[in-house]
Design a protein around this motif. Structure first.
Motif, mmCIF file in Angstrom:
data_model
loop_
_atom_site.group_PDB
_atom_site.id
_atom_site.type_symbol
_atom_site.label_atom_id
_atom_site.label_comp_id
_atom_site.label_asym_id
_atom_site.label_seq_id
_atom_site.Cartn_x
_atom_site.Cartn_y
_atom_site.Cartn_z
ATOM 1 N N SER A 112 0.850 -1.190 0.000
ATOM 2 C CA SER A 112 0.000 0.000 0.000
ATOM 3 C C SER A 112 0.883 1.238 0.000
ATOM 4 N N VAL A 113 0.479 2.230 -0.768
ATOM 5 C CA VAL A 113 1.171 3.516 -0.764
ATOM 6 C C VAL A 113 0.128 4.621 -0.644
ATOM 7 N N ASP A 114 0.525 5.727 -0.063
ATOM 8 C CA ASP A 114 -0.298 6.929 -0.078
ATOM 9 C C ASP A 114 0.299 7.908 -1.087
ATOM 10 N N VAL A 115 -0.548 8.809 -1.549
ATOM 11 C CA VAL A 115 -0.166 9.726 -2.622
ATOM 12 C C VAL A 115 -0.177 11.146 -2.076
ATOM 13 N N PRO A 116 0.962 11.822 -2.033
ATOM 14 C CA PRO A 116 0.979 13.183 -1.500
ATOM 15 C C PRO A 116 -0.046 14.081 -2.189
ATOM 16 N N LEU A 117 -0.996 14.580 -1.371
ATOM 17 C CA LEU A 117 -2.059 15.469 -1.840
ATOM 18 C C LEU A 117 -2.903 14.850 -2.942
ATOM 19 N N GLY A 118 -2.827 13.516 -3.100
ATOM 20 C CA GLY A 118 -3.688 12.808 -4.052
ATOM 21 C C GLY A 118 -3.351 13.037 -5.503
ATOM 22 N N ARG A 119 -2.193 13.601 -5.809
ATOM 23 C CA ARG A 119 -1.855 13.959 -7.192
ATOM 24 C C ARG A 119 -0.720 13.065 -7.696
ATOM 25 N N LEU A 120 -0.985 12.336 -8.799
ATOM 26 C CA LEU A 120 -0.024 11.402 -9.366
ATOM 27 C C LEU A 120 0.492 11.897 -10.708
ATOM 28 N N THR A 121 1.794 11.915 -10.855
ATOM 29 C CA THR A 121 2.382 12.253 -12.148
ATOM 30 C C THR A 121 2.253 11.058 -13.090
ATOM 31 N N PRO A 122 2.399 11.265 -14.384
ATOM 32 C CA PRO A 122 2.368 10.136 -15.313
ATOM 33 C C PRO A 122 3.403 9.061 -14.950
ATOM 34 N N ALA A 123 4.600 9.473 -14.544
ATOM 35 C CA ALA A 123 5.637 8.498 -14.209
ATOM 36 C C ALA A 123 5.231 7.660 -12.997
ATOM 37 N N GLN A 124 4.653 8.290 -11.981
ATOM 38 C CA GLN A 124 4.213 7.544 -10.795
ATOM 39 C C GLN A 124 3.088 6.570 -11.146
ATOM 40 N N TRP A 125 2.131 7.030 -11.953
ATOM 41 C CA TRP A 125 1.005 6.172 -12.345
ATOM 42 C C TRP A 125 1.508 4.975 -13.155
ATOM 43 N N ARG A 126 2.423 5.216 -14.081
ATOM 44 C CA ARG A 126 2.972 4.111 -14.884
ATOM 45 C C ARG A 126 3.692 3.099 -13.989
ATOM 46 N N LEU A 127 4.436 3.587 -13.019
ATOM 47 C CA LEU A 127 5.164 2.704 -12.124
ATOM 48 C C LEU A 127 4.208 1.819 -11.329
ATOM 49 N N LEU A 128 3.140 2.406 -10.815
ATOM 50 C CA LEU A 128 2.143 1.626 -10.085
ATOM 51 C C LEU A 128 1.461 0.607 -10.991
ATOM 52 N N THR A 129 1.131 1.030 -12.206
ATOM 53 C CA THR A 129 0.466 0.126 -13.143
ATOM 54 C C THR A 129 1.382 -1.032 -13.534
ATOM 55 N N GLU A 130 2.646 -0.732 -13.768
ATOM 56 C CA GLU A 130 3.592 -1.797 -14.105
ATOM 57 C C GLU A 130 3.770 -2.772 -12.949
#
Length: 425
Positions: free
Chosen positions: A265-283
């Protein structure tokens, strides 16, 4: 059983008549975009917060093709796309429909379903199929299309996390049965577990009939006598009640591994995900369970299983990308609305201020609001920081009660950070 609820036959409302209060429901959706200062905004409902890796890819494609490229998590486990071209609606809807993210145009704003994000992942015997089943039932009900974008279903696996979020209809797993809560009532109805999602839908349809003349958006908005009559109607079909007060405080999944290494589980600072962070989670999801679970606390659970070393390495990589991977992160428990310049009503750039004030981990979460609407605020006990013309007011919230502001700080960032840290301690 609830299936025999009085007045459950289709009425003009449930048979596809004019949508209740439709002209006044300003909640954004994937089809009805909201104009903000940073462009149009779309809110994509993700029932139960459950996303496959392919659907996560589609959301990123939409954000990059039509918006600012970032994905913004909401307090209901949904995704907002911001900075959209106001003319992109048709193309956006086509992309989301092709990805299976828009199964019913008529119901897209009614699919507000939160679920316990660790259900089935940490040893709890829980009904993991509830979100998909309730979503299917909602989308197949003509009447449910009239639910407002504010109406909320919660599916709790018994631990009380989403039961504490103040939903309109809550299902709580309880062994071979489940409990049905209407609004904030302390009395719940016990029904067979297999009938849970259908009972939740029937309760929502009963609310619509009760709200027909009152104009209420949510159960808590009903006049007291109408709300009491709604509960009596459901009791006549469901039978005796059980006393189970709603939990006062929600406990989100702690950042890190869960169930040994059944999930991370991870939390997202202020709920905002960059494309790179989203891709990393998806991968990461694609290499393991092929699923992401968005939480109502602006976090993400990635179900496994993970080998121990894989979990450690995944968390290390996600931490390096700027996500919150441990409870002792200074960002843990810090939230904020979109603030200025994204919102015209905001009096300040509260996200920048929240970042500047990040310090020692506090006992209580803190939420920064750019105006007194407090959009997206948490539930339970928390520290409220709201910008007013007189300065930043800091107060302590306990459930439905907000203390008088204990501190007002004006034009002094250092004093503001110190006051917030003291309030959270």
């Amino acid at each position: 059983m609830l299936a025999a609820m009085p007045d459950s036959a289709p009425s003009p409302l449930s048979a596809g008549g004019p949508a209740l209060r439709d002209s006044g429901d300003a909640c954004p959706g994937a089809l009805r975009l909201h104009r903000a200062d940073d462009g149009a905004l779309a809110r994509v409902r993700v029932p139960g917060g459950v996303l496959s890796a392919d659907r996560a890819d589609a959301l990123l494609t939409a954000a990059e093709r039509f918006g600012d490229g970032e994905l913004h998590l909401t307090s209901r486990g949904n995704v907002q796309l911001r900075g959209l071209d106001a003319e992109c609606g048709g193309a956006l809807a086509e992309l989301l429909t092709a990805a299976g993210l828009l199964p019913s145009a008529a119901h897209e704003r009614a699919r507000n379903i939160v679920a316990s994000p660790l259900a089935g992942l940490d040893g709890s015997p829980s009904p993991t199929g509830w979100p998909a089943e309730l979503d299917r039932l909602v989308c197949s009900s003509p009447g449910a299309a009239s639910l407002s974008g504010r109406f909320l279903f919660a599916l709790d696996d018994g631990r009380g996390d989403v039961d504490a979020l103040g939903a309109d209809v809550t299902l709580i797993a309880a062994g071979d049965s489940c409990l049905l809560r209407i609004g904030a009532a302390d009395e719940v109805f016990r029904i067979p577990a297999g009938e849970g999602p259908r009972a939740a839908l029937l309760a929502a349809e009963a609310f619509l009939r009760a709200a027909r003349d009152s104009g209420a958006w949510r159960v808590k908005d009903l006049p007291d006598d109408v709300r009491a009559e709604l509960v009596r109607t459901i009791k006549a079909a469901a039978g005796p009640t059980v006393h189970r007060p709603r939990p006062r405080t929600a406990t989100p999944p702690a950042p890190g591994p869960h169930g040994s290494t059944n999930a991370i589980s991870v939390d997202v600072p202020l709920g905002r995900l960059t494309p790179a962070q989203w891709r990393l989670l998806t991968e990461t999801a694609r290499r393991h369970g092929d699923e992401l679970r968005l939480t109502p606390w602006r976090g993400i659970v990635v179900p496994g299983p993970f080998a121990h070393d894989e979990a450690v390495e995944a968390l290390r990589t996600l931490d390096a990308a700027g996500l919150i991977t441990a409870p002792d992160s200074p960002w843990a428990g810090v939230g904020a609305c979109i603030g200025h310049p994204g919102c015209a009503k905001s009096l300040s750039d509260v996200r920048a201020e929240a970042g500047a004030a990040v310090g020692p981990v506090g006992r209580l979460p803190v939420y920064w609001s750019g105006c007194e609407r407090r959009c997206g605020h948490p539930h339970g006990e928390w520290i409220d920081v709201v910008v007013t013309p007189d300065g930043h007011q800091i107060s302590h919230v306990r459930g439905e009660r907000r203390d008088a502001p204990t501190t007002t700080v004006r034009n002094d960032p250092a004093a503001l950070a110190a006051a917030v840290a003291a309030a959270r301690a």
